[in-house]
Design an enzyme around this catalytic site. Structure first.
Site, PDB file in Angstrom:
ATOM      1  N   GLU A   1       8.262  -4.848  11.260  1.00 26.18           N
ATOM      2  CA  GLU A   1       8.810  -3.555  10.840  1.00 26.18           C
ATOM      3  C   GLU A   1       9.179  -2.732  12.072  1.00 26.18           C
ATOM      4  O   GLU A   1       8.367  -2.533  12.976  1.00 26.18           O
ATOM      5  CB  GLU A   1       7.787  -2.797   9.992  1.00 26.18           C
ATOM      6  CG  GLU A   1       8.303  -1.474   9.463  1.00 26.18           C
ATOM      7  CD  GLU A   1       7.386  -0.818   8.441  1.00 26.18           C
ATOM      8  OE1 GLU A   1       7.741   0.273   7.963  1.00 26.18           O
ATOM      9  OE2 GLU A   1       6.327  -1.398   8.136  1.00 26.18           O
TER      10      GLU A   1
ATOM     11  N   ASP B   1       0.829  -1.204   0.000  1.00 28.52           N
ATOM     12  CA  ASP B   1       0.000   0.000   0.000  1.00 28.52           C
ATOM     13  C   ASP B   1       0.864   1.255   0.000  1.00 28.52           C
ATOM     14  O   ASP B   1       0.351   2.372  -0.123  1.00 28.52           O
ATOM     15  CB  ASP B   1      -0.987   0.003   1.165  1.00 28.52           C
ATOM     16  CG  ASP B   1      -0.328   0.031   2.540  1.00 28.52           C
ATOM     17  OD1 ASP B   1       0.908  -0.064   2.613  1.00 28.52           O
ATOM     18  OD2 ASP B   1      -1.070   0.129   3.535  1.00 28.52           O
ATOM     19  N   SER B   2       2.181   1.075   0.069  1.00 28.60           N
ATOM     20  CA  SER B   2       3.106   2.190  -0.126  1.00 28.60           C
ATOM     21  C   SER B   2       3.012   2.760  -1.538  1.00 28.60           C
ATOM     22  O   SER B   2       3.545   3.836  -1.814  1.00 28.60           O
ATOM     23  CB  SER B   2       4.548   1.756   0.160  1.00 28.60           C
ATOM     24  OG  SER B   2       4.852   0.543  -0.496  1.00 28.60           O
TER      25      SER B   2
END
Length: 205
Positions: free
Chosen positions: A183, A45-46
């Protein structure tokens, strides 16, 4: 080379064979990544920032993500394609999550989906897996929650916060997730999760 499967990804963990994952958003880059033998492509979705110029990942829609997922799926012959579920495409209900995950698989030709969160999204993961949709989890810094997290920063720095991430990772595995992305978590937490889980752990560089 045969198409990479979920079982192939799980076998990497069993054999302790490291593997790389790259993000791709379009047909041409997917073709290039696929030709290298990298087994897993994430349509992140980046794309919101990289391809559409949004300030963060929150504005991108299912319709916009479907365009990128379809393009990458057409460009990938061998790699397993994972579609990133955008903000508010799965949070509000299990039914909504299942419908949108199904769109990525049925219309986007993705092989799996990724969603952020641990225990709070276990009902969604359960429903997807039981419907035949493979799921990858995403823990630690979850960009869709950056307002709640007060920005982009390392997560799990205290023993209690680290244990929460570890427990969330276990919950994702128990719900049927085939891999977990970590992350911005401390190395010690990542190593503990790596030892604890039987499914692969993916780090973000």
């Amino acid at each position: 080379m045969n198409k990479i499967t979920i079982q192939d990804i799980l076998d990497y963990k069993k054999s302790r064979k490291p593997f790389a994952t790259l993000t791709s958003y379009d047909y041409s880059s997917a073709k290039i990544v696929d030709s290298t033998g990298i087994p897993l492509i994430l349509v992140g979705d980046s794309a919101a920032m990289v391809m559409l110029g949004y300030e963060n990942t929150l504005p991108i829609t299912m319709d916009e993500m479907l365009v990128f997922v379809k393009a990458v799926s057409r460009g990938s012959t061998n790699a397993l394609v994972v579609a990133d579920m955008p903000f508010m495409s799965y949070q509000s209900s299990v039914e909504q999550a299942l419908v949108n995950a199904g769109l990525f698989v049925k219309e986007g030709n993705a092989n799996a989906v990724k969603l952020e969160g641990g225990k709070r999204v276990i009902p969604q993961i359960n429903a997807m897996v039981q419907s035949g949709i493979p799921v990858m989890g995403h823990l630690g810094l979850t960009p869709q929650s950056f307002h709640q997290l007060s920005g982009y920063s390392i997560q799990g720095k205290t023993p209690g916060d680290a244990q929460k991430i570890i427990d969330d990772a276990k919950a994702v595995e128990e719900a049927g997730g085939f891999a977990v992305v970590l992350e911005c978590v401390p190395e010690s937490t990542a190593e503990e999760i790596k030892k604890t889980l039987t499914i692969p752990k993916l780090g973000i560089l």
